[in-house]
Each structure stands twice: as C-alpha cells, then as structure tokens.
Design a protein around this motif. Structure first.
Motif, PDB file in Angstrom:
ATOM      1  N   ASP A  49       0.862  -1.177   0.000  1.00  9.83           N
ATOM      2  CA  ASP A  49       0.000   0.000   0.000  1.00  9.83           C
ATOM      3  C   ASP A  49       0.894   1.221   0.000  1.00  9.83           C
ATOM      4  OD1 ASP A  49      -2.603  -1.197   0.277  1.00  9.83           O
ATOM      5  OD2 ASP A  49      -2.076  -1.654   2.361  1.00  9.83           O
ATOM      6  N   CYS A  50       0.525   2.224  -0.781  1.00 12.95           N
ATOM      7  CA  CYS A  50       1.324   3.447  -0.810  1.00 12.95           C
ATOM      8  C   CYS A  50       0.423   4.648  -1.050  1.00 12.95           C
ATOM      9  CB  CYS A  50       2.418   3.351  -1.860  1.00 12.95           C
ATOM     10  SG  CYS A  50       1.808   3.180  -3.531  1.00 12.95           S
ATOM     11  N   THR A  51       1.039   5.808  -1.071  1.00 11.79           N
ATOM     12  CA  THR A  51       0.315   7.051  -1.305  1.00 11.79           C
ATOM     13  C   THR A  51       0.470   7.458  -2.767  1.00 11.79           C
ATOM     14  OG1 THR A  51       2.213   8.435  -0.787  1.00 11.79           O
ATOM     15  CG2 THR A  51       0.806   7.788   1.066  1.00 11.79           C
ATOM     16  N   PRO A  52      -0.337   8.409  -3.228  1.00 13.55           N
ATOM     17  CA  PRO A  52      -0.204   8.865  -4.621  1.00 13.55           C
ATOM     18  C   PRO A  52       1.146   9.514  -4.917  1.00 13.55           C
ATOM     19  CG  PRO A  52      -2.315   9.559  -3.717  1.00 13.55           C
ATOM     20  CD  PRO A  52      -1.525   8.981  -2.583  1.00 13.55           C
ATOM     21  N   GLN A  53       1.861   9.952  -3.898  1.00  9.84           N
ATOM     22  CA  GLN A  53       3.154  10.596  -4.107  1.00  9.84           C
ATOM     23  C   GLN A  53       4.261   9.604  -4.457  1.00  9.84           C
ATOM     24  OE1 GLN A  53       1.132  11.329  -1.449  1.00  9.84           O
ATOM     25  NE2 GLN A  53       0.446  13.276  -2.277  1.00  9.84           N
ATOM     26  N   HIS A  54       4.039   8.331  -4.224  1.00  4.69           N
ATOM     27  CA  HIS A  54       5.045   7.312  -4.534  1.00  4.69           C
ATOM     28  C   HIS A  54       4.902   6.844  -5.975  1.00  4.69           C
ATOM     29  CE1 HIS A  54       4.880   6.686  -0.068  1.00  4.69           C
ATOM     30  NE2 HIS A  54       6.183   6.728  -0.271  1.00  4.69           N
ATOM     31  N   SER A  55       6.009   6.769  -6.672  1.00  2.21           N
ATOM     32  CA  SER A  55       5.974   6.176  -8.007  1.00  2.21           C
ATOM     33  C   SER A  55       6.394   4.712  -7.876  1.00  2.21           C
ATOM     34  CB  SER A  55       6.911   6.907  -8.962  1.00  2.21           C
ATOM     35  OG  SER A  55       8.255   6.695  -8.611  1.00  2.21           O
ATOM     36  N   ILE A  56       5.823   3.880  -8.720  1.00  2.00           N
ATOM     37  CA  ILE A  56       6.108   2.450  -8.628  1.00  2.00           C
ATOM     38  C   ILE A  56       7.584   2.174  -8.901  1.00  2.00           C
ATOM     39  CG2 ILE A  56       5.411   1.973 -11.008  1.00  2.00           C
ATOM     40  CD1 ILE A  56       4.965  -0.352  -7.986  1.00  2.00           C
ATOM     41  N   SER A  57       8.189   2.943  -9.787  1.00  2.00           N
ATOM     42  CA  SER A  57       9.607   2.707 -10.085  1.00  2.00           C
ATOM     43  C   SER A  57      10.495   3.014  -8.877  1.00  2.00           C
ATOM     44  CB  SER A  57      10.052   3.532 -11.287  1.00  2.00           C
ATOM     45  OG  SER A  57       9.883   4.912 -11.030  1.00  2.00           O
ATOM     46  N   SER A  58      10.180   4.062  -8.129  1.00  4.28           N
ATOM     47  CA  SER A  58      11.001   4.381  -6.956  1.00  4.28           C
ATOM     48  C   SER A  58      10.782   3.372  -5.831  1.00  4.28           C
ATOM     49  CB  SER A  58      10.720   5.802  -6.466  1.00  4.28           C
ATOM     50  OG  SER A  58       9.396   5.921  -6.008  1.00  4.28           O
ATOM     51  N   ILE A  59       9.563   2.842  -5.731  1.00  8.02           N
ATOM     52  CA  ILE A  59       9.279   1.814  -4.725  1.00  8.02           C
ATOM     53  C   ILE A  59      10.087   0.558  -5.011  1.00  8.02           C
ATOM     54  CG2 ILE A  59       7.496   0.256  -3.842  1.00  8.02           C
ATOM     55  CD1 ILE A  59       5.463   2.526  -4.381  1.00  8.02           C
ATOM     56  N   ILE A  60      10.057   0.102  -6.254  1.00  6.45           N
ATOM     57  CA  ILE A  60      10.779  -1.119  -6.635  1.00  6.45           C
ATOM     58  C   ILE A  60      12.280  -0.910  -6.497  1.00  6.45           C
ATOM     59  CG2 ILE A  60      11.320  -2.649  -8.565  1.00  6.45           C
ATOM     60  CD1 ILE A  60       8.398  -2.275  -9.440  1.00  6.45           C
ATOM     61  N   LYS A  61      12.758   0.259  -6.909  1.00  6.44           N
ATOM     62  CA  LYS A  61      14.186   0.562  -6.797  1.00  6.44           C
ATOM     63  C   LYS A  61      14.638   0.484  -5.339  1.00  6.44           C
ATOM     64  CE  LYS A  61      17.522   4.194  -7.764  1.00  6.44           C
ATOM     65  NZ  LYS A  61      17.696   5.561  -8.281  1.00  6.44           N
ATOM     66  N   ALA A  62      13.849   1.069  -4.442  1.00  7.13           N
ATOM     67  CA  ALA A  62      14.210   1.052  -3.024  1.00  7.13           C
ATOM     68  C   ALA A  62      14.182  -0.366  -2.466  1.00  7.13           C
ATOM     69  CB  ALA A  62      13.266   1.954  -2.232  1.00  7.13           C
ATOM     70  N   LEU A  63      13.107  -1.094  -2.715  1.00 11.29           N
ATOM     71  CA  LEU A  63      12.973  -2.434  -2.138  1.00 11.29           C
ATOM     72  C   LEU A  63      14.030  -3.395  -2.676  1.00 11.29           C
ATOM     73  CD1 LEU A  63       9.090  -2.840  -2.150  1.00 11.29           C
ATOM     74  CD2 LEU A  63      10.550  -2.511  -0.158  1.00 11.29           C
ATOM     75  N   LYS A  64      14.195  -3.438  -3.983  1.00 11.78           N
ATOM     76  CA  LYS A  64      15.141  -4.379  -4.568  1.00 11.78           C
ATOM     77  C   LYS A  64      16.591  -3.971  -4.347  1.00 11.78           C
ATOM     78  CE  LYS A  64      14.433  -5.822  -8.695  1.00 11.78           C
ATOM     79  NZ  LYS A  64      14.152  -5.839 -10.135  1.00 11.78           N
ATOM     80  N   GLY A  65      16.895  -2.703  -4.584  1.00 13.69           N
ATOM     81  CA  GLY A  65      18.285  -2.248  -4.494  1.00 13.69           C
ATOM     82  C   GLY A  65      18.861  -2.316  -3.096  1.00 13.69           C
ATOM     83  N   VAL A  66      18.141  -1.769  -2.140  1.00  7.45           N
ATOM     84  CA  VAL A  66      18.641  -1.742  -0.761  1.00  7.45           C
ATOM     85  C   VAL A  66      18.698  -3.151  -0.179  1.00  7.45           C
ATOM     86  CG1 VAL A  66      18.214  -0.863   1.558  1.00  7.45           C
ATOM     87  CG2 VAL A  66      17.862   0.622  -0.405  1.00  7.45           C
ATOM     88  N   SER A  67      17.644  -3.956  -0.424  1.00  6.17           N
ATOM     89  CA  SER A  67      17.648  -5.314   0.135  1.00  6.17           C
ATOM     90  C   SER A  67      18.794  -6.141  -0.443  1.00  6.17           C
ATOM     91  CB  SER A  67      16.308  -6.011  -0.096  1.00  6.17           C
ATOM     92  OG  SER A  67      16.079  -6.235  -1.471  1.00  6.17           O
TER      93      SER A  67
END
Length: 111
Positions: free
Chosen positions: A67-85
């Motif tokens: 779940d996210c807010t309208p301010q989040h873009s899907i590309s930045s979410i995936i980048k954060a989750l995959k890259g940092v993990s």
C-alpha cells in the motif's frame, strides 16, 4: 482489501502486487537469509512510507502486496525495495556472491 484513505482534497486506495525472483532462480532464500529479507523489506518500506500488506518470502517467485500514497511512483518503490535489500543481503551474507555472480540478486517478473 485496502482501506480508503483521505488526503487534502483527494481520496485514494493504492495497492501494487509486485512479483520478482532471485536471479538464475537459485534457491538462496532459506533460513536466516529468508528471515533477514523479511526484516529488511519491512524496514525499507517503513523508511519510505510504504506498507507491506502481504509477503511470501519462502516461495519463488517472491510476491509482495504493498500500500502506498499517490506521491510514490512504482519505479522508486521497486528501486528502493530491490536495491537496498540486495546490497544489505550481499553485505551480511557473503556466500550469496558465490552463487549469484555479477552482483545482481533480483529480476522483476511482473507488476
């Protein structure tokens, strides 16, 4: 079902179903790595203002419902989750580098 949330002048309910898997489909998400991955993903999500509703890290491919807010873009979410993990798992579990050469842990399957 996600709850409807209210912002200033708008109403939203945004959920993404993200599916990715370990590169080369190696079975490396077991034991301590699986447990640590869950902790990392929840921490990364919390740091970015995202909520992970469901996660099944013990299966391949790895499905997430977020779940996210309208301010989040899907590309930045995936980048954060995959890259940092990936970076943190490679640092904490150096044996992953032997199975996953090239420094890549994840490949995205679908949204």
């Amino acid at each position: 079902m996600s709850e409807v949330k209210h912002g200033r002048g708008y109403v939203y309910s945004i959920q993404y179903h993200i599916v990715w898997c370990v590169k080369y489909r190696h079975k490396v998400l077991i034991g301590n790595i699986d447990t640590r991955l869950r902790e990392l993903l929840h921490q990364i999500a919390m740091d970015n203002g995202i909520t992970i509703s469901e996660i099944e890290s013990d299966c391949d491919p790895l499905p997430l419902l977020i779940d996210c807010t309208p301010q989040h873009s899907i590309s930045s979410i995936i980048k954060a989750l995959k890259g940092v993990s990936a970076r943190l798992l490679f640092n904490e579990f150096p044996q992953l580098k032997k199975k996953l050469w090239g420094g890549h842990l994840w490949i995205l399957l679908s949204l």
